[in-house]
Write an enzyme that holds these catalytic residues in place. Structure first.
Site, PDB file in Angstrom:
ATOM      1  N   TYR A   2       0.842  -1.191   0.000  1.00 23.72           N
ATOM      2  CA  TYR A   2       0.000   0.000   0.000  1.00 23.72           C
ATOM      3  C   TYR A   2       0.881   1.246   0.000  1.00 23.72           C
ATOM      4  CZ  TYR A   2      -3.793  -3.171   1.499  1.00 23.72           C
ATOM      5  OH  TYR A   2      -4.702  -4.194   1.599  1.00 23.72           O
ATOM      6  N   LEU A  23     -17.576  -2.988   2.175  1.00 22.93           N
ATOM      7  CA  LEU A  23     -18.651  -2.123   1.682  1.00 22.93           C
ATOM      8  C   LEU A  23     -18.665  -2.099   0.160  1.00 22.93           C
ATOM      9  CD1 LEU A  23     -18.475   0.890   4.174  1.00 22.93           C
ATOM     10  CD2 LEU A  23     -20.181  -0.947   4.093  1.00 22.93           C
ATOM     11  N   ARG A  61     -11.366   1.921  -8.354  1.00 25.99           N
ATOM     12  CA  ARG A  61     -12.742   1.439  -8.353  1.00 25.99           C
ATOM     13  C   ARG A  61     -13.394   1.475  -9.741  1.00 25.99           C
ATOM     14  NH1 ARG A  61     -14.778   4.846  -3.259  1.00 25.99           N
ATOM     15  NH2 ARG A  61     -13.484   6.382  -4.358  1.00 25.99           N
ATOM     16  N   GLY A  78     -12.294   0.844   5.285  1.00 24.44           N
ATOM     17  CA  GLY A  78     -11.439   2.030   5.259  1.00 24.44           C
ATOM     18  C   GLY A  78     -12.222   3.289   5.570  1.00 24.44           C
ATOM     19  N   GLN A  87     -15.989   9.350   8.927  1.00 27.59           N
ATOM     20  CA  GLN A  87     -16.262   8.015   8.387  1.00 27.59           C
ATOM     21  C   GLN A  87     -15.794   6.930   9.349  1.00 27.59           C
ATOM     22  OE1 GLN A  87     -14.470   7.763   4.507  1.00 27.59           O
ATOM     23  NE2 GLN A  87     -16.010   9.049   3.531  1.00 27.59           N
TER      24      GLN A  87
END
Length: 320
Positions: free
Chosen positions: A57, A201, A222, A274, A280
């Protein structure tokens, strides 16, 4: 948030786990380090004590941000990180672990995972026996506490288990992506292997924030996700979200919290999720204490299958 035991180890994890792929910035857009640090700290303040990262990452950037944000509470949190598929020979595993220890500012990693099986992503093939021998050595030395695998099939987990204790599997798993349930979940339940679901999610789809005409910015991974990219899949997703909204309303929660609560109610399953910011992270943590009725769980399950029953058997979520 009540903790759970990771596999057969002595590591205790929270059912909601903070994921940090986006923290590494690579393959994401609009991520700022300051926001990531605030999100990590907010997750901890909200009761999340388990944090998942990986060497790949951002080439260690995510690990470094995790270490920076949480070093003051290191003795109260669980670090899970991963060695990538190009570092699975004995010496490279050990070198990768040392880099991760440095990045995370710690002298031990609670859960060290094989990120992808050897040979994937154009990597050199290395026997799992060789990789496991290195991981067992690191465990004997106290540098790691438990061994896990990620993106492994049932057969690959069975083979790895011949050479050492596997305490967790990290697969893509959500209400809209359920490949793991077919063969692998029953094995994990039988062998007491924890399932740490990533993309829990569906990379944000289950928040309900992406409309029919949504377009991702250049460089956002995405855009390659099959649930987003295939128009028919995306239409089914929108219809399913419309059916889920009344259930969320009667449970006084968001779509995201409803989806996470459903996921952590599944056998052996915890959810990695995340967050781009503190708000969030705090909202995600609330799902860890949300209790759904048996009727709600069954209804949610049925709605999810309107999306997943039409997908193929390829477990990889992206067309990279």
């Amino acid at each position: 948030m009540k903790t759970r035991t990771l596999g057969t180890s002595d590591v205790k994890i929270t059912p909601i786990i903070m994921g940090t792929w986006q923290t590494g910035k690579r393959m994401w857009v609009g991520i700022e380090d300051a926001d990531s640090i605030k999100a990590l700290k907010a997750a901890y303040d909200a009761g999340i004590t388990t944090f998942d990262t990986a060497e790949v990452y951002g080439e260690g950037h995510s690990e470094r941000i995790v270490g920076e944000a949480l070093s003051s509470v290191r003795d109260k949190v669980v670090y899970a990180t991963k060695v990538f598929s190009n570092h699975l020979s004995r010496n490279l595993v050990i070198e990768a672990c040392e880099r991760s220890l440095t990045n995370l500012k710690t002298d031990y990693i609670d859960l060290y995972q094989i990120h992808w099986p050897a040979g994937t992503w154009n990597s050199e093939f290395v026997t799992v026996e060789e990789t496991m021998s290195a991981l067992k050595r690191l465990k004997q030395q106290g540098k790691i506490r438990a061994i896990g695998v990620s993106n492994f099939s049932r057969g690959q987990i069975e083979e790895a288990s011949l050479y050492g204790q596997i305490d967790s599997l990290q697969p893509p798993y959500s209400l809209f992506w359920r490949w793991v349930e077919k063969e692998t979940m029953p094995y994990c339940v039988d062998k007491n292997i924890s399932i740490l679901a990533y993309s829990s999610l569906a990379q944000g789809l289950l928040t309900g924030k992406f409309g029919l005409d949504h377009k991702f910015e250049e460089g956002d991974n995405r855009a390659k996700n099959k649930l987003f990219a295939d128009k028919e899949n995306y239409q089914r997703v929108q219809e399913a979200l419309d059916k889920l909204r009344p259930i969320a309303e009667r449970n006084q929660c968001s779509l995201a919290q409803l989806s996470l609560a459903w996921l952590i109610a599944q056998p052996q399953s915890s959810a990695i999720v995340g967050a781009r910011n503190a708000e969030q992270a705090t909202a995600n943590a609330k799902a860890g204490t949300l209790k759904l009725s048996a009727d709600d769980l069954a209804e949610i399950d049925t709605i999810g299958r309107t999306v997943t029953d039409t997908l193929d058997d390829n477990p990889v979520m992206w067309d990279f």
